[in-house]
Design a protein around this motif. Structure first.
Motif, PDB file in Angstrom:
ATOM      1  N   MET A   1       0.708  -1.094   0.014  1.00 25.84           N
ATOM      2  CA  MET A   1       0.147   0.061  -0.131  1.00 25.84           C
ATOM      3  C   MET A   1       0.702   1.330  -0.040  1.00 25.84           C
ATOM      4  O   MET A   1       2.022   1.196   0.688  1.00 25.84           O
ATOM      5  N   LEU A   2       0.560   2.400  -0.761  1.00 25.50           N
ATOM      6  CA  LEU A   2       1.307   3.370  -0.706  1.00 25.50           C
ATOM      7  C   LEU A   2       1.011   4.156   0.455  1.00 25.50           C
ATOM      8  O   LEU A   2       0.039   4.256   1.086  1.00 25.50           O
ATOM      9  N   SER A   3       2.051   4.951   1.026  1.00 21.56           N
ATOM     10  CA  SER A   3       2.048   5.505   2.302  1.00 21.56           C
ATOM     11  C   SER A   3       1.072   6.929   1.855  1.00 21.56           C
ATOM     12  O   SER A   3       1.164   7.304   0.603  1.00 21.56           O
ATOM     13  N   LYS A   4       0.940   7.544   2.812  1.00 23.18           N
ATOM     14  CA  LYS A   4      -0.018   9.172   2.648  1.00 23.18           C
ATOM     15  C   LYS A   4       1.268  10.042   2.007  1.00 23.18           C
ATOM     16  O   LYS A   4       0.756  10.741   1.153  1.00 23.18           O
ATOM     17  N   LYS A   5       2.289   9.827   2.355  1.00 20.32           N
ATOM     18  CA  LYS A   5       3.423  10.918   1.590  1.00 20.32           C
ATOM     19  C   LYS A   5       3.355  10.554   0.191  1.00 20.32           C
ATOM     20  O   LYS A   5       3.535  11.588  -0.345  1.00 20.32           O
ATOM     21  N   THR A   6       3.474   9.280  -0.252  1.00 19.63           N
ATOM     22  CA  THR A   6       3.722   9.125  -1.486  1.00 19.63           C
ATOM     23  C   THR A   6       2.262   9.393  -2.401  1.00 19.63           C
ATOM     24  O   THR A   6       2.161  10.064  -3.398  1.00 19.63           O
ATOM     25  N   LYS A   7       1.250   8.962  -1.735  1.00 22.70           N
ATOM     26  CA  LYS A   7       0.148   9.237  -2.424  1.00 22.70           C
ATOM     27  C   LYS A   7       0.005  10.967  -2.504  1.00 22.70           C
ATOM     28  O   LYS A   7      -0.353  11.472  -3.496  1.00 22.70           O
ATOM     29  N   TYR A   8       0.097  11.821  -1.674  1.00 19.08           N
ATOM     30  CA  TYR A   8      -0.068  13.328  -1.711  1.00 19.08           C
ATOM     31  C   TYR A   8       1.118  13.773  -2.545  1.00 19.08           C
ATOM     32  O   TYR A   8       0.990  14.702  -3.386  1.00 19.08           O
ATOM     33  N   GLY A   9       2.448  13.099  -2.502  1.00 19.14           N
ATOM     34  CA  GLY A   9       3.251  13.420  -3.458  1.00 19.14           C
ATOM     35  C   GLY A   9       2.822  13.299  -4.968  1.00 19.14           C
ATOM     36  O   GLY A   9       3.169  14.253  -5.723  1.00 19.14           O
ATOM     37  N   LEU A  10       2.384  12.169  -5.248  1.00 24.54           N
ATOM     38  CA  LEU A  10       1.842  12.006  -6.413  1.00 24.54           C
ATOM     39  C   LEU A  10       0.745  12.952  -7.062  1.00 24.54           C
ATOM     40  O   LEU A  10       0.689  13.640  -8.186  1.00 24.54           O
ATOM     41  N   LYS A  11      -0.414  13.339  -5.960  1.00 19.25           N
ATOM     42  CA  LYS A  11      -1.243  14.078  -6.490  1.00 19.25           C
ATOM     43  C   LYS A  11      -0.611  15.549  -6.447  1.00 19.25           C
ATOM     44  O   LYS A  11      -1.012  16.234  -7.656  1.00 19.25           O
ATOM     45  N   ALA A  12       0.287  15.820  -5.737  1.00 17.25           N
ATOM     46  CA  ALA A  12       0.738  17.276  -5.767  1.00 17.25           C
ATOM     47  C   ALA A  12       1.608  17.488  -7.092  1.00 17.25           C
ATOM     48  O   ALA A  12       1.445  18.412  -7.817  1.00 17.25           O
ATOM     49  N   LEU A  13       2.350  16.302  -7.422  1.00 17.96           N
ATOM     50  CA  LEU A  13       3.100  16.389  -8.546  1.00 17.96           C
ATOM     51  C   LEU A  13       2.440  16.444  -9.841  1.00 17.96           C
ATOM     52  O   LEU A  13       2.539  17.058 -10.915  1.00 17.96           O
ATOM     53  N   ILE A  14       1.248  15.701  -9.915  1.00 18.39           N
ATOM     54  CA  ILE A  14       0.069  15.407 -10.866  1.00 18.39           C
ATOM     55  C   ILE A  14      -0.394  17.079 -11.250  1.00 18.39           C
ATOM     56  O   ILE A  14      -0.502  17.679 -12.506  1.00 18.39           O
ATOM     57  N   TYR A  15      -0.789  17.502  -9.997  1.00 21.81           N
ATOM     58  CA  TYR A  15      -1.413  19.006 -10.121  1.00 21.81           C
ATOM     59  C   TYR A  15      -0.292  19.833 -10.737  1.00 21.81           C
ATOM     60  O   TYR A  15      -0.676  20.833 -11.587  1.00 21.81           O
ATOM     61  N   ILE A  16       0.803  20.077 -10.070  1.00 20.77           N
ATOM     62  CA  ILE A  16       1.834  20.912 -10.797  1.00 20.77           C
ATOM     63  C   ILE A  16       2.062  20.652 -12.228  1.00 20.77           C
ATOM     64  O   ILE A  16       2.135  21.444 -13.208  1.00 20.77           O
ATOM     65  N   ALA A  17       2.145  19.272 -12.771  1.00 18.05           N
ATOM     66  CA  ALA A  17       2.199  18.954 -14.130  1.00 18.05           C
ATOM     67  C   ALA A  17       1.239  19.326 -15.003  1.00 18.05           C
ATOM     68  O   ALA A  17       1.443  19.896 -16.400  1.00 18.05           O
ATOM     69  N   LYS A  18      -0.026  19.722 -14.473  1.00 16.15           N
ATOM     70  CA  LYS A  18      -1.351  20.053 -15.340  1.00 16.15           C
ATOM     71  C   LYS A  18      -1.115  21.854 -15.420  1.00 16.15           C
ATOM     72  O   LYS A  18      -2.041  22.207 -16.064  1.00 16.15           O
ATOM     73  N   LYS A 129       4.951   4.322 -16.576  1.00  8.83           N
ATOM     74  CA  LYS A 129       3.760   5.291 -16.286  1.00  8.83           C
ATOM     75  C   LYS A 129       4.547   6.667 -16.049  1.00  8.83           C
ATOM     76  O   LYS A 129       5.332   6.536 -15.013  1.00  8.83           O
ATOM     77  N   THR A 130       4.349   7.696 -16.716  1.00 14.07           N
ATOM     78  CA  THR A 130       5.190   8.882 -16.321  1.00 14.07           C
ATOM     79  C   THR A 130       4.421   9.826 -15.741  1.00 14.07           C
ATOM     80  O   THR A 130       3.198   9.741 -15.858  1.00 14.07           O
ATOM     81  N   LEU A 131       4.970  10.945 -15.203  1.00 12.48           N
ATOM     82  CA  LEU A 131       3.915  11.952 -14.617  1.00 12.48           C
ATOM     83  C   LEU A 131       3.268  12.758 -15.815  1.00 12.48           C
ATOM     84  O   LEU A 131       2.069  13.113 -15.341  1.00 12.48           O
ATOM     85  N   TYR A 132       3.617  12.738 -16.991  1.00 14.47           N
ATOM     86  CA  TYR A 132       2.909  13.466 -17.994  1.00 14.47           C
ATOM     87  C   TYR A 132       1.697  12.371 -18.168  1.00 14.47           C
ATOM     88  O   TYR A 132       0.541  12.837 -18.411  1.00 14.47           O
ATOM     89  N   ASP A 133       1.783  11.266 -18.285  1.00 15.56           N
ATOM     90  CA  ASP A 133       0.757  10.199 -18.638  1.00 15.56           C
ATOM     91  C   ASP A 133      -0.138  10.343 -17.214  1.00 15.56           C
ATOM     92  O   ASP A 133      -1.557  10.434 -17.639  1.00 15.56           O
ATOM     93  N   LEU A 134      -0.018  10.589 -16.184  1.00  7.98           N
ATOM     94  CA  LEU A 134      -0.692  10.739 -15.054  1.00  7.98           C
ATOM     95  C   LEU A 134      -1.567  11.952 -14.916  1.00  7.98           C
ATOM     96  O   LEU A 134      -2.702  12.028 -14.565  1.00  7.98           O
ATOM     97  N   SER A 135      -0.948  12.954 -15.614  1.00  2.43           N
ATOM     98  CA  SER A 135      -1.616  14.217 -15.593  1.00  2.43           C
ATOM     99  C   SER A 135      -2.620  14.580 -16.744  1.00  2.43           C
ATOM    100  O   SER A 135      -3.499  15.414 -16.764  1.00  2.43           O
ATOM    101  N   VAL A 136      -2.557  13.554 -17.618  1.00  2.79           N
ATOM    102  CA  VAL A 136      -3.411  13.579 -18.937  1.00  2.79           C
ATOM    103  C   VAL A 136      -4.661  12.635 -18.795  1.00  2.79           C
ATOM    104  O   VAL A 136      -5.712  12.367 -19.510  1.00  2.79           O
ATOM    105  N   MET A 137      -4.373  11.920 -17.605  1.00  5.45           N
ATOM    106  CA  MET A 137      -5.654  10.761 -17.425  1.00  5.45           C
ATOM    107  C   MET A 137      -6.897  11.334 -17.269  1.00  5.45           C
ATOM    108  O   MET A 137      -6.943  12.338 -16.413  1.00  5.45           O
TER     109      MET A 137
END
Length: 137
Positions: A1-18, A129-137
């Motif tokens: 299971m992902l930690s909250k740190k990683t979940k939030y980090g991914l969400k933040a990076l996706i937000y920034i990438a958008k 799966k790149t940050l770009y891929d996640l930001s356009v989903m």
């Protein structure tokens, strides 16, 4: 299971990438839009900055921005930066290998062989799966 740190980090990076290319994003904006506690987010973004994924600018028009092209930052890289090993056991980790204390012979260990296959399958998905891929989903 992902930690909250990683979940939030991914969400933040996706937000920034958008956001607009290279435009700094305020922590408060990310925190509000992604429902991430601001203090926790600050620590996460500092870790990502330390590893060269993010940069920051102080003052008016400041905030955090991507230092790397989102097409080159994989989900595997982000998870490793924030959480460490992807493998479920240290004896099958590619980057954080450690021998298990209770295992006399990992070459004969069925659990080792099985979890190495799990690691490989998971890693293949995360590396493709790149940050770009996640930001356009």
């Amino acid at each position: 299971m992902l930690s909250k740190k990683t979940k939030y980090g991914l969400k933040a990076l996706i937000y920034i990438a958008k956001q607009e290319a290279a435009m700094p994003v305020l922590i408060s904006d990310i925190s509000e839009k992604e429902q991430i506690p601001k203090k926790f987010l600050e620590a996460i973004l500092l870790d990502l900055k330390k590893f060269g994924i993010l940069g920051s600018k102080k003052g008016k028009g400041g905030g955090y921005y991507l230092m790397k092209d989102p097409k080159t930052v994989t989900a595997a890289t982000i998870i490793r930066v924030l959480d460490g090993p992807i493998a479920l056991l240290p004896c099958v980790s590619l980057n954080f290998y450690e021998k298990c204390d209770d295992c006399p012979d990992e070459h004969a260990c069925a659990l080792n062989h099985f979890l190495a296959q799990v690691r490989d399958s998971t890693l293949e998905m995360l590396q493709n799966k790149t940050l770009y891929d996640l930001s356009v989903m």
